[in-house]
Design a protein around this motif. Sequence first.
Motif, PDB file in Angstrom:
ATOM      1  N   HIS A 153      -2.173   7.461  70.154  1.00  0.00           N
ATOM      2  CA  HIS A 153      -2.946   8.106  69.090  1.00  0.00           C
ATOM      3  C   HIS A 153      -3.615   6.949  68.339  1.00  0.00           C
ATOM      4  O   HIS A 153      -2.937   6.133  67.742  1.00  0.00           O
TER       5      HIS A 153
ATOM      6  N   THR B  40      -5.445   6.532  65.608  1.00  0.00           N
ATOM      7  CA  THR B  40      -5.839   6.586  64.197  1.00  0.00           C
ATOM      8  C   THR B  40      -5.652   5.243  63.500  1.00  0.00           C
ATOM      9  O   THR B  40      -6.582   4.733  62.884  1.00  0.00           O
TER      10      THR B  40
ATOM     11  N   GLN C 140      -7.479   2.359  65.403  1.00  0.00           N
ATOM     12  CA  GLN C 140      -8.904   2.698  65.504  1.00  0.00           C
ATOM     13  C   GLN C 140      -9.269   2.930  66.971  1.00  0.00           C
ATOM     14  O   GLN C 140      -8.526   2.601  67.875  1.00  0.00           O
ATOM     15  N   LYS C 141     -10.406   3.506  67.183  1.00  0.00           N
ATOM     16  CA  LYS C 141     -10.836   3.863  68.527  1.00  0.00           C
ATOM     17  C   LYS C 141     -11.182   2.608  69.318  1.00  0.00           C
ATOM     18  O   LYS C 141     -11.759   1.665  68.776  1.00  0.00           O
TER      19      LYS C 141
ATOM     20  N   GLN D  69       1.421   5.248  67.750  1.00  0.00           N
ATOM     21  CA  GLN D  69       0.381   5.027  66.748  1.00  0.00           C
ATOM     22  C   GLN D  69       0.420   3.647  66.107  1.00  0.00           C
ATOM     23  O   GLN D  69      -0.442   3.338  65.310  1.00  0.00           O
TER      24      GLN D  69
END
Length: 140
Positions: free
Chosen positions: A56, A58, A61-62, A19
């Motif tokens: 991941h 989050t 960001q995408k 992440q």
Amino acid sequence: DHIKPGTHTELSRCIYNAQADNPRTLPSHSVGNCRTGEPDCEDCREYDIDPIVMAHFTLCQKPWNCLAHNMDDIRHRLCRKLHHEWFRIRADLEDEWFAKTKDQSIMDKRSGKFDKDHFYGFCNRSGAKGYIKMGKPPVM
């Protein structure tokens, strides 16, 4: 096995849920307690992309938000690598579709000029409105 020893197999969060998050409770890279409760923190942001199995998005960001993550700090460096890999996988998939169908509209989706080497031509500008959406898979 740090929380309940002998009861399960604990996977590395750096490899199976990367992440780019700070492992410590304070914003500094080396200050604060480890979030895992261990005395030493593994900082996933220092990882190379090769061992990472799942990301991941989050904090990063995408990928379809077309964020360049070009600031030279520990979080942005990993986010940039993760996003680049996501776009590489998209390009590989569409290359396969094109090889099987010779449908030029698949390749025409790579017209984006924003940081083309990083985004493989799938972004026109920063932000979700700059993303060039993937078409439906061709019937093969």
